[in-house]
Design a protein around this motif. Structure first.
Motif, PDB file in Angstrom:
ATOM      1  N   LYS A 119      -5.657  -7.393 -17.261  1.00 30.68           N
ATOM      2  CA  LYS A 119      -5.428  -7.220 -15.819  1.00 30.68           C
ATOM      3  C   LYS A 119      -5.784  -5.816 -15.339  1.00 30.68           C
ATOM      4  O   LYS A 119      -6.520  -5.655 -14.371  1.00 30.68           O
ATOM      5  CB  LYS A 119      -3.956  -7.478 -15.466  1.00 30.68           C
ATOM      6  N   SER A 120      -5.232  -4.820 -16.002  1.00 26.23           N
ATOM      7  CA  SER A 120      -5.430  -3.444 -15.537  1.00 26.23           C
ATOM      8  C   SER A 120      -6.890  -3.031 -15.625  1.00 26.23           C
ATOM      9  O   SER A 120      -7.418  -2.392 -14.709  1.00 26.23           O
ATOM     10  CB  SER A 120      -4.553  -2.476 -16.335  1.00 26.23           C
ATOM     11  N   ARG A 121      -7.570  -3.380 -16.696  1.00 27.04           N
ATOM     12  CA  ARG A 121      -8.979  -3.023 -16.849  1.00 27.04           C
ATOM     13  C   ARG A 121      -9.804  -3.667 -15.732  1.00 27.04           C
ATOM     14  O   ARG A 121     -10.648  -3.017 -15.107  1.00 27.04           O
ATOM     15  CB  ARG A 121      -9.499  -3.465 -18.214  1.00 27.04           C
ATOM     16  N   LEU A 122      -9.558  -4.946 -15.454  1.00 28.46           N
ATOM     17  CA  LEU A 122     -10.270  -5.626 -14.380  1.00 28.46           C
ATOM     18  C   LEU A 122      -9.945  -5.005 -13.019  1.00 28.46           C
ATOM     19  O   LEU A 122     -10.829  -4.831 -12.182  1.00 28.46           O
ATOM     20  CB  LEU A 122      -9.931  -7.113 -14.374  1.00 28.46           C
ATOM     21  N   ALA A 123      -8.686  -4.672 -12.815  1.00 28.63           N
ATOM     22  CA  ALA A 123      -8.273  -4.076 -11.542  1.00 28.63           C
ATOM     23  C   ALA A 123      -8.898  -2.700 -11.344  1.00 28.63           C
ATOM     24  O   ALA A 123      -9.312  -2.357 -10.232  1.00 28.63           O
ATOM     25  CB  ALA A 123      -6.751  -3.992 -11.478  1.00 28.63           C
ATOM     26  N   GLU A 124      -8.964  -1.918 -12.402  1.00 28.71           N
ATOM     27  CA  GLU A 124      -9.587  -0.601 -12.297  1.00 28.71           C
ATOM     28  C   GLU A 124     -11.061  -0.732 -11.918  1.00 28.71           C
ATOM     29  O   GLU A 124     -11.559  -0.018 -11.040  1.00 28.71           O
ATOM     30  CB  GLU A 124      -9.428   0.166 -13.603  1.00 28.71           C
ATOM     31  N   ALA A 125     -11.770  -1.644 -12.565  1.00 25.71           N
ATOM     32  CA  ALA A 125     -13.186  -1.847 -12.255  1.00 25.71           C
ATOM     33  C   ALA A 125     -13.368  -2.327 -10.818  1.00 25.71           C
ATOM     34  O   ALA A 125     -14.268  -1.853 -10.097  1.00 25.71           O
ATOM     35  CB  ALA A 125     -13.799  -2.850 -13.237  1.00 25.71           C
ATOM     36  N   GLN A 126     -12.526  -3.249 -10.373  1.00 18.94           N
ATOM     37  CA  GLN A 126     -12.619  -3.767  -9.004  1.00 18.94           C
ATOM     38  C   GLN A 126     -12.348  -2.665  -7.994  1.00 18.94           C
ATOM     39  O   GLN A 126     -13.031  -2.557  -6.978  1.00 18.94           O
ATOM     40  CB  GLN A 126     -11.629  -4.914  -8.804  1.00 18.94           C
ATOM     41  N   THR A 127     -11.353  -1.836  -8.270  1.00 16.05           N
ATOM     42  CA  THR A 127     -11.012  -0.748  -7.353  1.00 16.05           C
ATOM     43  C   THR A 127     -12.168   0.234  -7.236  1.00 16.05           C
ATOM     44  O   THR A 127     -12.567   0.617  -6.128  1.00 16.05           O
ATOM     45  CB  THR A 127      -9.735  -0.031  -7.825  1.00 16.05           C
ATOM     46  N   LEU A 128     -12.743   0.647  -8.360  1.00 19.85           N
ATOM     47  CA  LEU A 128     -13.855   1.597  -8.328  1.00 19.85           C
ATOM     48  C   LEU A 128     -15.098   0.998  -7.688  1.00 19.85           C
ATOM     49  O   LEU A 128     -15.938   1.737  -7.152  1.00 19.85           O
ATOM     50  CB  LEU A 128     -14.162   2.108  -9.733  1.00 19.85           C
ATOM     51  N   ALA A 129     -15.236  -0.332  -7.719  1.00 23.07           N
ATOM     52  CA  ALA A 129     -16.375  -0.976  -7.060  1.00 23.07           C
ATOM     53  C   ALA A 129     -16.337  -0.754  -5.547  1.00 23.07           C
ATOM     54  O   ALA A 129     -17.373  -0.822  -4.882  1.00 23.07           O
ATOM     55  CB  ALA A 129     -16.396  -2.474  -7.375  1.00 23.07           C
ATOM     56  N   PHE A 130     -15.163  -0.465  -4.998  1.00 22.01           N
ATOM     57  CA  PHE A 130     -15.030  -0.179  -3.569  1.00 22.01           C
ATOM     58  C   PHE A 130     -15.430   1.252  -3.239  1.00 22.01           C
ATOM     59  O   PHE A 130     -15.609   1.598  -2.081  1.00 22.01           O
ATOM     60  CB  PHE A 130     -13.600  -0.416  -3.084  1.00 22.01           C
ATOM     61  N   GLY A 131     -15.512   2.114  -4.236  1.00 29.43           N
ATOM     62  CA  GLY A 131     -15.888   3.507  -4.004  1.00 29.43           C
ATOM     63  C   GLY A 131     -15.062   4.462  -4.837  1.00 29.43           C
ATOM     64  O   GLY A 131     -14.062   4.095  -5.446  1.00 29.43           O
ATOM     65  N   ARG A 132     -15.538   5.696  -4.859  1.00 30.33           N
ATOM     66  CA  ARG A 132     -14.890   6.762  -5.613  1.00 30.33           C
ATOM     67  C   ARG A 132     -14.739   7.966  -4.708  1.00 30.33           C
ATOM     68  O   ARG A 132     -15.601   8.187  -3.868  1.00 30.33           O
ATOM     69  CB  ARG A 132     -15.736   7.133  -6.823  1.00 30.33           C
ATOM     70  N   PRO A 133     -13.711   8.730  -4.858  1.00 33.55           N
ATOM     71  CA  PRO A 133     -12.599   8.578  -5.790  1.00 33.55           C
ATOM     72  C   PRO A 133     -11.651   7.469  -5.347  1.00 33.55           C
ATOM     73  O   PRO A 133     -11.693   7.013  -4.209  1.00 33.55           O
ATOM     74  CB  PRO A 133     -11.907   9.941  -5.736  1.00 33.55           C
ATOM     75  N   ALA A 134     -10.799   7.076  -6.259  1.00 30.67           N
ATOM     76  CA  ALA A 134      -9.791   6.053  -5.998  1.00 30.67           C
ATOM     77  C   ALA A 134      -8.420   6.628  -6.333  1.00 30.67           C
ATOM     78  O   ALA A 134      -8.311   7.632  -7.041  1.00 30.67           O
ATOM     79  CB  ALA A 134     -10.067   4.809  -6.841  1.00 30.67           C
ATOM     80  N   THR A 135      -7.396   5.977  -5.819  1.00 25.11           N
ATOM     81  CA  THR A 135      -6.024   6.402  -6.099  1.00 25.11           C
ATOM     82  C   THR A 135      -5.307   5.335  -6.898  1.00 25.11           C
ATOM     83  O   THR A 135      -5.320   4.162  -6.525  1.00 25.11           O
ATOM     84  CB  THR A 135      -5.253   6.675  -4.786  1.00 25.11           C
ATOM     85  N   TYR A 136      -4.698   5.765  -7.981  1.00 20.71           N
ATOM     86  CA  TYR A 136      -3.911   4.896  -8.852  1.00 20.71           C
ATOM     87  C   TYR A 136      -2.450   5.091  -8.486  1.00 20.71           C
ATOM     88  O   TYR A 136      -1.909   6.183  -8.651  1.00 20.71           O
ATOM     89  CB  TYR A 136      -4.155   5.291 -10.306  1.00 20.71           C
ATOM     90  N   ILE A 137      -1.835   4.060  -7.923  1.00 19.91           N
ATOM     91  CA  ILE A 137      -0.405   4.118  -7.580  1.00 19.91           C
ATOM     92  C   ILE A 137       0.356   3.470  -8.725  1.00 19.91           C
ATOM     93  O   ILE A 137       0.314   2.254  -8.902  1.00 19.91           O
ATOM     94  CB  ILE A 137      -0.114   3.429  -6.234  1.00 19.91           C
TER      95      ILE A 137
END
Length: 171
Positions: free
Chosen positions: A15-33
């Motif tokens: 889950k987390s690995r997929l979520a991290e990849a999906q989040t970064l696909a929206f742009g960088r930098p990203a925020t991890y809450i």
């Protein structure tokens, strides 16, 4: 509203690995809450491994109970990843917080977000009925929480063996 995605699955499903990849696909930098707290050495090691694996594209916000505030405070800074709802629920339950009020505040704030939000949660209802009351209450609350979040997000994905299965597609 920014795009919202819920990623669910069992323990160690990816889950987390997929979520991290999906989040970064929206742009960088990203925020991890991050909702996890450090309560023992094993949890400290798990958190450290997660942080080490993320790299420099991530800002970190640690929030164990007030996810609505964390979303409000980070909106406008790019995509966010909330990891995870079930740890957040545990924190609420063990801290004797008002779960319906916290959930409603989170959902209301989620609806106001301009930037994308990817949310991780655990699917806990597929196993046996727990033998103790606290575990049963947690399973029930997690099921209700996941259903409420899934109803309002744009997409729901389930992680199975590290692979995403799209459950609710975006129209």
């Amino acid at each position: 509203m920014g795009k919202t995605i819920l990623i669910t699955g069992g323990a160690r499903s990816g889950k987390s690995r997929l979520a991290e990849a999906q989040t970064l696909a929206f742009g960088r930098p990203a925020t991890y809450i991050a909702t996890a707290g450090i309560f023992d050495a094993e949890m400290a090691d798990r958190i450290r491994q997660h942080q080490d694996g993320r790299g420099p594209d991530w800002a970190l916000v640690e929030e164990q109970t007030d996810l609505a505030r964390a979303l409000r405070d980070t909106d406008g800074s790019g995509p966010r990843l909330v990891d995870c709802l079930t740890l957040w629920l545990s924190n609420l339950m063990l801290g004797d917080h008002d779960i319906p009020a916290a959930t409603q505040a989170f959902l209301a704030e989620l609806a106001r977000q301009r930037d994308p939000v990817v949310i991780v949660t655990n699917e806990v209802g597929a196993g046996i009925v727990p033998e103790n009351a606290l575990a049963r209450a947690f399973r029930d609350e997690a099921g209700r929480l996941n259903q409420r979040v899934a109803a309002v997000v744009d997409e729901v994905h389930m992680a199975v063996c590290g692979l995403p299965l799209k459950v609710k597609p975006h129209d």
